[in-house]
Design a protein around this motif. Structure first.
Motif, PDB file in Angstrom:
ATOM      1  N   GLY A   1      35.662   6.568  58.956  1.00 20.95           N
ATOM      2  CA  GLY A   1      35.476   7.951  59.380  1.00 20.95           C
ATOM      3  C   GLY A   1      36.681   8.470  60.136  1.00 20.95           C
ATOM      4  O   GLY A   1      37.463   7.688  60.688  1.00 20.95           O
ATOM      5  N   TRP A   2      36.827   9.778  60.156  1.00 17.18           N
ATOM      6  CA  TRP A   2      37.955  10.388  60.845  1.00 17.18           C
ATOM      7  C   TRP A   2      37.661  11.843  61.151  1.00 17.18           C
ATOM      8  O   TRP A   2      36.787  12.459  60.553  1.00 17.18           O
ATOM      9  CB  TRP A   2      39.221  10.295  59.984  1.00 17.18           C
ATOM     10  CG  TRP A   2      39.157  11.103  58.717  1.00 17.18           C
ATOM     11  CD1 TRP A   2      39.566  12.392  58.538  1.00 17.18           C
ATOM     12  CD2 TRP A   2      38.621  10.682  57.445  1.00 17.18           C
ATOM     13  NE1 TRP A   2      39.330  12.798  57.239  1.00 17.18           N
ATOM     14  CE2 TRP A   2      38.761  11.761  56.548  1.00 17.18           C
ATOM     15  CE3 TRP A   2      38.047   9.478  56.985  1.00 17.18           C
ATOM     16  CZ2 TRP A   2      38.337  11.690  55.230  1.00 17.18           C
ATOM     17  CZ3 TRP A   2      37.630   9.408  55.674  1.00 17.18           C
ATOM     18  CH2 TRP A   2      37.784  10.496  54.809  1.00 17.18           C
ATOM     19  N   ARG A   3      38.369  12.362  62.119  1.00 14.84           N
ATOM     20  CA  ARG A   3      38.395  13.793  62.386  1.00 14.84           C
ATOM     21  C   ARG A   3      39.761  14.329  61.980  1.00 14.84           C
ATOM     22  O   ARG A   3      40.766  13.647  62.161  1.00 14.84           O
ATOM     23  CB  ARG A   3      38.170  14.074  63.869  1.00 14.84           C
ATOM     24  CG  ARG A   3      36.752  13.853  64.358  1.00 14.84           C
ATOM     25  CD  ARG A   3      36.571  14.491  65.721  1.00 14.84           C
ATOM     26  NE  ARG A   3      36.611  15.960  65.610  1.00 14.84           N
ATOM     27  CZ  ARG A   3      36.820  16.779  66.674  1.00 14.84           C
ATOM     28  NH1 ARG A   3      37.030  16.272  67.874  1.00 14.84           N
ATOM     29  NH2 ARG A   3      36.840  18.081  66.504  1.00 14.84           N
ATOM     30  N   PRO A   4      39.783  15.538  61.384  1.00 11.35           N
ATOM     31  CA  PRO A   4      38.676  16.469  61.199  1.00 11.35           C
ATOM     32  C   PRO A   4      37.843  16.138  59.966  1.00 11.35           C
ATOM     33  O   PRO A   4      38.396  15.893  58.889  1.00 11.35           O
ATOM     34  CB  PRO A   4      39.387  17.808  61.027  1.00 11.35           C
ATOM     35  CG  PRO A   4      40.693  17.445  60.396  1.00 11.35           C
ATOM     36  CD  PRO A   4      41.069  16.110  60.975  1.00 11.35           C
ATOM     37  N   HIS A   5      36.545  16.124  60.134  1.00  7.42           N
ATOM     38  CA  HIS A   5      35.619  15.904  59.023  1.00  7.42           C
ATOM     39  C   HIS A   5      34.231  16.337  59.466  1.00  7.42           C
ATOM     40  O   HIS A   5      33.834  16.129  60.614  1.00  7.42           O
ATOM     41  CB  HIS A   5      35.593  14.432  58.624  1.00  7.42           C
ATOM     42  CG  HIS A   5      35.050  14.201  57.243  1.00  7.42           C
ATOM     43  ND1 HIS A   5      33.711  14.333  56.951  1.00  7.42           N
ATOM     44  CD2 HIS A   5      35.659  13.854  56.086  1.00  7.42           C
ATOM     45  CE1 HIS A   5      33.518  14.071  55.663  1.00  7.42           C
ATOM     46  NE2 HIS A   5      34.686  13.788  55.120  1.00  7.42           N
ATOM     47  N   THR A   6      33.501  16.926  58.532  1.00  6.10           N
ATOM     48  CA  THR A   6      32.165  17.424  58.875  1.00  6.10           C
ATOM     49  C   THR A   6      31.133  16.316  59.006  1.00  6.10           C
ATOM     50  O   THR A   6      29.996  16.580  59.373  1.00  6.10           O
ATOM     51  CB  THR A   6      31.680  18.421  57.807  1.00  6.10           C
ATOM     52  OG1 THR A   6      31.703  17.780  56.523  1.00  6.10           O
ATOM     53  CG2 THR A   6      32.578  19.648  57.771  1.00  6.10           C
ATOM     54  N   MET A   7      31.509  15.055  58.712  1.00  4.50           N
ATOM     55  CA  MET A   7      30.539  13.961  58.864  1.00  4.50           C
ATOM     56  C   MET A   7      30.013  13.900  60.295  1.00  4.50           C
ATOM     57  O   MET A   7      28.855  13.538  60.518  1.00  4.50           O
ATOM     58  CB  MET A   7      31.171  12.620  58.467  1.00  4.50           C
ATOM     59  CG  MET A   7      32.302  12.144  59.346  1.00  4.50           C
ATOM     60  SD  MET A   7      32.914  10.485  58.879  1.00  4.50           S
ATOM     61  CE  MET A   7      33.948  10.866  57.472  1.00  4.50           C
ATOM     62  N   PHE A   8      30.879  14.260  61.263  1.00  4.12           N
ATOM     63  CA  PHE A   8      30.450  14.199  62.664  1.00  4.12           C
ATOM     64  C   PHE A   8      29.565  15.383  63.030  1.00  4.12           C
ATOM     65  O   PHE A   8      28.875  15.348  64.042  1.00  4.12           O
ATOM     66  CB  PHE A   8      31.675  14.137  63.586  1.00  4.12           C
ATOM     67  CG  PHE A   8      32.410  12.824  63.492  1.00  4.12           C
ATOM     68  CD1 PHE A   8      31.970  11.715  64.201  1.00  4.12           C
ATOM     69  CD2 PHE A   8      33.518  12.694  62.677  1.00  4.12           C
ATOM     70  CE1 PHE A   8      32.644  10.500  64.093  1.00  4.12           C
ATOM     71  CE2 PHE A   8      34.195  11.486  62.570  1.00  4.12           C
ATOM     72  CZ  PHE A   8      33.751  10.388  63.284  1.00  4.12           C
ATOM     73  N   ASN A   9      29.594  16.447  62.229  1.00  7.26           N
ATOM     74  CA  ASN A   9      28.703  17.582  62.435  1.00  7.26           C
ATOM     75  C   ASN A   9      27.377  17.387  61.720  1.00  7.26           C
ATOM     76  O   ASN A   9      26.321  17.810  62.215  1.00  7.26           O
ATOM     77  CB  ASN A   9      29.350  18.873  61.919  1.00  7.26           C
ATOM     78  CG  ASN A   9      30.679  19.169  62.572  1.00  7.26           C
ATOM     79  OD1 ASN A   9      31.705  18.714  62.089  1.00  7.26           O
ATOM     80  ND2 ASN A   9      30.679  19.917  63.654  1.00  7.26           N
ATOM     81  N   LYS A  10      27.427  16.737  60.566  1.00  8.60           N
ATOM     82  CA  LYS A  10      26.243  16.617  59.714  1.00  8.60           C
ATOM     83  C   LYS A  10      25.366  15.411  60.051  1.00  8.60           C
ATOM     84  O   LYS A  10      24.150  15.442  59.833  1.00  8.60           O
ATOM     85  CB  LYS A  10      26.668  16.530  58.247  1.00  8.60           C
ATOM     86  CG  LYS A  10      27.268  17.804  57.693  1.00  8.60           C
ATOM     87  CD  LYS A  10      27.621  17.626  56.218  1.00  8.60           C
ATOM     88  CE  LYS A  10      28.105  18.899  55.593  1.00  8.60           C
ATOM     89  NZ  LYS A  10      28.422  18.728  54.153  1.00  8.60           N
ATOM     90  N   PHE A  11      25.990  14.337  60.536  1.00  9.87           N
ATOM     91  CA  PHE A  11      25.244  13.092  60.723  1.00  9.87           C
ATOM     92  C   PHE A  11      25.352  12.597  62.169  1.00  9.87           C
ATOM     93  O   PHE A  11      26.347  12.859  62.854  1.00  9.87           O
ATOM     94  CB  PHE A  11      25.769  12.011  59.772  1.00  9.87           C
ATOM     95  CG  PHE A  11      25.800  12.421  58.334  1.00  9.87           C
ATOM     96  CD1 PHE A  11      24.619  12.637  57.639  1.00  9.87           C
ATOM     97  CD2 PHE A  11      27.010  12.613  57.678  1.00  9.87           C
ATOM     98  CE1 PHE A  11      24.648  13.029  56.314  1.00  9.87           C
ATOM     99  CE2 PHE A  11      27.046  13.005  56.349  1.00  9.87           C
ATOM    100  CZ  PHE A  11      25.851  13.210  55.670  1.00  9.87           C
ATOM    101  N   ASP A  12      24.341  11.873  62.584  1.00  8.42           N
ATOM    102  CA  ASP A  12      24.318  11.294  63.926  1.00  8.42           C
ATOM    103  C   ASP A  12      24.989   9.924  63.845  1.00  8.42           C
ATOM    104  O   ASP A  12      24.323   8.901  63.651  1.00  8.42           O
ATOM    105  CB  ASP A  12      22.867  11.175  64.406  1.00  8.42           C
ATOM    106  CG  ASP A  12      22.769  10.914  65.899  1.00  8.42           C
ATOM    107  OD1 ASP A  12      23.804  11.018  66.587  1.00  8.42           O
ATOM    108  OD2 ASP A  12      21.669  10.582  66.376  1.00  8.42           O
ATOM    109  N   ILE A  13      26.315   9.917  63.969  1.00 11.48           N
ATOM    110  CA  ILE A  13      27.080   8.686  63.800  1.00 11.48           C
ATOM    111  C   ILE A  13      27.970   8.448  65.023  1.00 11.48           C
ATOM    112  O   ILE A  13      28.202   9.353  65.823  1.00 11.48           O
ATOM    113  CB  ILE A  13      27.963   8.743  62.530  1.00 11.48           C
ATOM    114  CG1 ILE A  13      28.892   9.965  62.559  1.00 11.48           C
ATOM    115  CG2 ILE A  13      27.100   8.754  61.282  1.00 11.48           C
ATOM    116  CD1 ILE A  13      29.818  10.077  61.375  1.00 11.48           C
TER     117      ILE A  13
END
Length: 289
Positions: free
Chosen positions: A200-212
Motif C-alpha cells: 500500500g501507498w499514499r496517495p491512494h484511495t485504499m486508505f479512504n475506502k478501507f479500514d487498513i
C-alpha cells in the motif's frame, strides 16, 4: 535525343524547385502559426500517476504544444526518458527510483518535487489483531495464506518486497499483479474479513475506502517517500517554457488523493484535472512564471 534530355532535366529541376518552395512555404506557415513540438508524458499503471499527468497535459497544451501520453511500466518509462522518446514523467518515487537515476544520470534530470511524506509499505486490515509490525508476520504467515500481494513486475517496489521477505525471513510468497488486480484480491479477502497483506501507498484511495493499517517497518525498507518530476535533459532546450513550468511544479498529496477518488467514482479524468486547474489558477500562474 539531346533535346529530349534537356527537356526532361528542365522538368526535373522545376519540380525540385517547386518542392523546395513548398517546403519553405510550409515551414514559414508553421512559424507564423506558432506551431510547437509534441511533448510526450510517460504514464505508469498507477492511479497516483493519472491526476498530475492530466493536469500537466492541459497546462502544456494551453502553451500551444501537442501532448501525447505513453503508457509503460516504470522501467520502460525511465528507458524512454533516457532515449528521449518520453520528455517528462510526473510520478517518480524517491528514494525507490534512485536506481534509475544512477543508471541514466547522463540523460535524465530530477526536475521538481511534487510532494513529500508519501508513506508506503505492507498494509493489513484493522480487524487483524496482534499484527502491527512486519516482524509480527513471522509465525503468522499461514494466517495470510503465506502470500503477499504486490504490484507489477518491473516496479522497484516489487524487488524491495522480495528483499523484505528474505530479510525478515518470512515464509511467504510475493504474488505480483497490476495495481487493479492486487486491489481486487485484497478487496475480495476483506469482504470476507479474511487476513490479507498487500502493498500500500499514499496517495491512494485504499486508505479512504478501507479500514487498513500500515505495518511498522523496523528495518526501514519503505521509508517515507517523496514524489518527483523527471525530465529528459534535452527538454529545457526543446521547450524551455514547458521545462520552466515543470521545474516549478508542486501539488499536495491530499489533492492527488481527492482527484483519484473522483476518477474512481466515475468522473472523467480530464474534467477532474480541469476542475483542479480552475481552483488553483494562481498556483498554475506561479508555476508558469
Amino acid at each position: 535525343m539531346k533535346k529530349l534530355f534537356i527537356t526532361l532535366m528542365t522538368i526535373t529541376m522545376v519540380s525540385i524547385l517547386a518542392a523546395c518552395g513548398s517546403t519553405e512555404e510550409g515551414s514559414a506557415e508553421n512559424e507564423a502559426s506558432g506551431e510547437k513540438e509534441t511533448i510526450t508524458l510517460g504514464v505508469t499503471p498507477w492511479t497516483s500517476t493519472v491526476p498530475p499527468t492530466e493536469v500537466a497535459q492541459l497546462v502544456i497544451e494551453d502553451m500551444g504544444y501537442n501532448v501525447e501520453q505513453t503508457q509503460a511500466d516504470v522501467a520502460s518509462t525511465f528507458m524512454g526518458l533516457s532515449g528521449g522518446d518520453i520528455d517528462a514523467y510526473m510520478d517518480s518515487w524517491m528514494p525507490v527510483h534512485e536506481v534509475y537515476f544512477e543508471k541514466y544520470s547522463d540523460s535524465i534530470e530530477d526536475t521538481a518535487t511534487s510532494y513529500d511524506d508519501a508513506a508506503s509499505g505492507l498494509v493489513i486490515p484493522e480487524y487483524v489483531e496482534g499484527v502491527n509490525t512486519i516482524s509480527d508476520l513471522k509465525g503468522n504467515e499461514d494466517k495470510f495464506g503465506n502470500t503477499i500481494y504486490g504490484i507489477e513486475e518491473g516496479a522497484s517496489a516489487t524487488e524491495e518486497l522480495r528483499d523484505l521477505i528474505e530479510e525478515y525471513d518470512l515464509d511467504m510468497e510475493l504474488v505480483p499483479s497490476s495495481e487493479g488486480g492486487m486491489m481486487a484480491q485484497a478487496q475480495k479477502d476483506m469482504s470476507k474479513e479474511k487476513p490479507v497483506v498487500f502493498y500500500g501507498w499514499r496517495p491512494h484511495t485504499m486508505f479512504n475506502k478501507f479500514d487498513i493499517k500500515l505495518l511498522e517497518d523496523e528495518d526501514g525498507f519503505f521509508e517515507s517517500a517523496s514524489v518527483h518530476v523527471v525530465t529528459n535533459k534535452n527538454l529545457e532546450e526543446k521547450a524551455p517554457d514547458v521545462y520552466n513550468f515543470l521545474s516549478n511544479w508542486s501539488i499536495s498529496i491530499d489533492d492527488v488523493e481527492e482527484m483519484i477518488l473522483k476518477i474512481e467514482e466515475g468522473a472523467d479524468k480530464k474534467d477532474v484535472a480541469k476542475e483542479w486547474i480552475e481552483n488553483n489558477k494562481d498556483k498554475i500562474d506561479n508555476m508558469r512564471q
